[in-house]
Every structure is written in C-alpha cells, then in structure tokens.
Design a protein around this motif. Structure first.
Motif, PDB file in Angstrom:
ATOM      1  N   PHE A 110       0.836  -1.198   0.000  1.00 24.01           N
ATOM      2  CA  PHE A 110       0.000   0.000   0.000  1.00 24.01           C
ATOM      3  C   PHE A 110       0.873   1.252   0.000  1.00 24.01           C
ATOM      4  N   ALA A 111       1.941   1.213   0.806  1.00 25.46           N
ATOM      5  CA  ALA A 111       2.881   2.330   0.849  1.00 25.46           C
ATOM      6  C   ALA A 111       3.602   2.475  -0.488  1.00 25.46           C
ATOM      7  N   ALA A 112       3.861   1.346  -1.167  1.00 25.80           N
ATOM      8  CA  ALA A 112       4.536   1.384  -2.461  1.00 25.80           C
ATOM      9  C   ALA A 112       3.695   2.130  -3.487  1.00 25.80           C
ATOM     10  N   ARG A 113       2.404   1.853  -3.501  1.00 18.16           N
ATOM     11  CA  ARG A 113       1.517   2.535  -4.448  1.00 18.16           C
ATOM     12  C   ARG A 113       1.537   4.049  -4.199  1.00 18.16           C
ATOM     13  N   GLN A 114       1.425   4.439  -2.930  1.00 17.23           N
ATOM     14  CA  GLN A 114       1.415   5.860  -2.577  1.00 17.23           C
ATOM     15  C   GLN A 114       2.773   6.498  -2.878  1.00 17.23           C
ATOM     16  N   PHE A 115       3.846   5.780  -2.602  1.00  9.01           N
ATOM     17  CA  PHE A 115       5.212   6.262  -2.832  1.00  9.01           C
ATOM     18  C   PHE A 115       5.432   6.591  -4.314  1.00  9.01           C
ATOM     19  N   VAL A 116       4.982   5.679  -5.171  1.00  5.39           N
ATOM     20  CA  VAL A 116       5.102   5.899  -6.620  1.00  5.39           C
ATOM     21  C   VAL A 116       4.189   7.048  -7.052  1.00  5.39           C
ATOM     22  N   ASN A 117       2.958   7.025  -6.555  1.00 10.68           N
ATOM     23  CA  ASN A 117       1.980   8.059  -6.892  1.00 10.68           C
ATOM     24  C   ASN A 117       2.481   9.460  -6.597  1.00 10.68           C
ATOM     25  N   HIS A 118       3.222   9.606  -5.514  1.00 11.32           N
ATOM     26  CA  HIS A 118       3.701  10.919  -5.081  1.00 11.32           C
ATOM     27  C   HIS A 118       5.003  11.331  -5.761  1.00 11.32           C
ATOM     28  N   GLY A 119       5.438  10.539  -6.731  1.00 12.15           N
ATOM     29  CA  GLY A 119       6.575  10.930  -7.555  1.00 12.15           C
ATOM     30  C   GLY A 119       7.944  10.733  -6.942  1.00 12.15           C
ATOM     31  N   HIS A 120       8.085   9.758  -6.030  1.00  9.68           N
ATOM     32  CA  HIS A 120       9.370   9.526  -5.365  1.00  9.68           C
ATOM     33  C   HIS A 120      10.272   8.557  -6.129  1.00  9.68           C
ATOM     34  N   VAL A 121       9.792   8.034  -7.271  1.00 11.20           N
ATOM     35  CA  VAL A 121      10.510   6.955  -7.961  1.00 11.20           C
ATOM     36  C   VAL A 121      10.841   7.321  -9.409  1.00 11.20           C
ATOM     37  N   LYS A 122      12.014   6.881  -9.843  1.00 10.71           N
ATOM     38  CA  LYS A 122      12.422   7.021 -11.250  1.00 10.71           C
ATOM     39  C   LYS A 122      12.625   5.630 -11.858  1.00 10.71           C
TER      40      LYS A 122
END
Length: 205
Positions: A110-122
């Motif tokens: 669940f945190a992974a989805r939010q983490f990606v959604n918030h633009g923390h990943v390249k």
C-alpha cells in the motif's frame, strides 16, 4: 488506525490468513472472521467460492487493486503464449509498485503505491508516478535523491520480516533496484499459498 491499516487488517480477517506475513496482523491472535458472526463454523465453499476467494486473496495482496485493473492483467496473461497462471504472476510482479515493495524501499504494498503516486521513484532516470507501470527486464528503479532520507524508506530497508527476492537486484546504499528477470510462481515469496490457477478458472467460467 489509519485507513490503510484497516484495509490490510480487514483483508487478513476476511481471508483468515496473514496475507503479507506482517507481525501485527490480527489473524496472528484471532483466526476467525470479522463481525459478530465471525466465530461461527464455516460451511464448505462451492467451487465458485473457492475460485472467488483465490482471486480476492491475490488481488488483495497487490494492494487490493481495482477489479477492472485486475481483470485487464488476467486478459493480457490469457492472450500471451505459455502457462496463463505463471504469466499472470509474472505480470503482477512486473508492476512498478510491486518492485518497489520487493526491493524493500517501503514497508507495505500500500505504501509502495502511494510512494510511486507521489513521484518519489524514477525508472531508467525518468520520473514515473503510475503504480501499475509495467517494468521490463533490465529496468533500473531508483528512489529520487530528495526522497532517500525519508524515515519510512530508511526503516523499510532494515525490516527483518522479509528478504529481497533474487529477481530484484537491490542496492540499499544507492537506493536502486534492477528488475533482473520475470519470476515464476515458485520464485515469489508469498507468505501464504497463492493459487493463480483458480483465478484463471474464475475468469474463464
């Protein structure tokens, strides 16, 4: 309790299994279902019920993704050559949020989805904010420089309750991960038994 925690706990209780292998799961203490009738003796499930349960468990494991999205993944797996249940697992594990979770950049799916959604990943140097983004073998996933010192990220890398699987090559010093290969069902470290063959039967009725 946060909304996300209640979703996780609700799924665990409904399935009667600790789906993510989390130490705080209520199933660790109470194996019966939620609600005032949760302790009643369970009747035997029909074939449809068994298939539905397998689908709900697998869908829930990946962050309780929408039925529409999950069905699209199944339909793509069915179109491809080869073993459909194995292909289905490979497609689900190729999702960007799943790889971020497997690499232990975050504590939960669940945190992974939010983490990606918030633009923390390249991905390969480009910012990607779509959790369902399909990664290819060889893709390099990295946490953005500004996000590397987030408390959640630092804590997640130290979690002892799960290991990084061998199809994800993670470097926690650089906060990067390479999607080394598409896994087979037996390669995926599910804490409970997943039955994608029953999911295929459910959708092909």
């Amino acid at each position: 309790m946060s909304k996300r925690s209640s979703v996780k706990h609700k799924l665990d209780r409904r399935m009667g299994e600790n789906i993510w292998g989390r130490p705080k799961s209520p199933v660790n203490n109470r194996e019966y279902g939620p609600g005032q009738h949760g302790q009643r003796r369970k009747g035997k499930l029909s074939d449809f019920g068994v298939q539905l349960r397998a689908k709900q468990k697998l869908k829930g494991y990946y962050g309780d993704i929408s039925e529409k999205q999950f069905r699209k993944v199944y339909e793509e797996a069915a179109r491809r050559k080869g073993d459909t249940p194995e292909t289905l697992i490979g497609l689900l594990e190729s999702r960007l949020d799943a790889i971020v979770y497997r690499a232990k950049f975050v504590p939960t799916i669940f945190a992974a989805r939010q983490f990606v959604n918030h633009g923390h990943v390249k991905v390969n140097g480009q910012r990607v904010n779509i959790p369902s983004y399909r990664c290819k073998v060889g893709d390099v996933i990295e946490v953005r420089e500004k996000s590397k010192q987030m408390a959640m990220v630092l804590e997640a890398t130290q979690l002892a309750e799960r290991d990084v699987p061998d199809y994800v090559d993670a470097d926690h010093n650089k906060m990067t991960a390479t999607f080394a290969r598409v896994p087979a069902l037996g390669d995926v470290p599910y804490p409970v038994v997943m039955e994608p063959n029953l999911v295929v039967e459910f959708y092909s009725r």
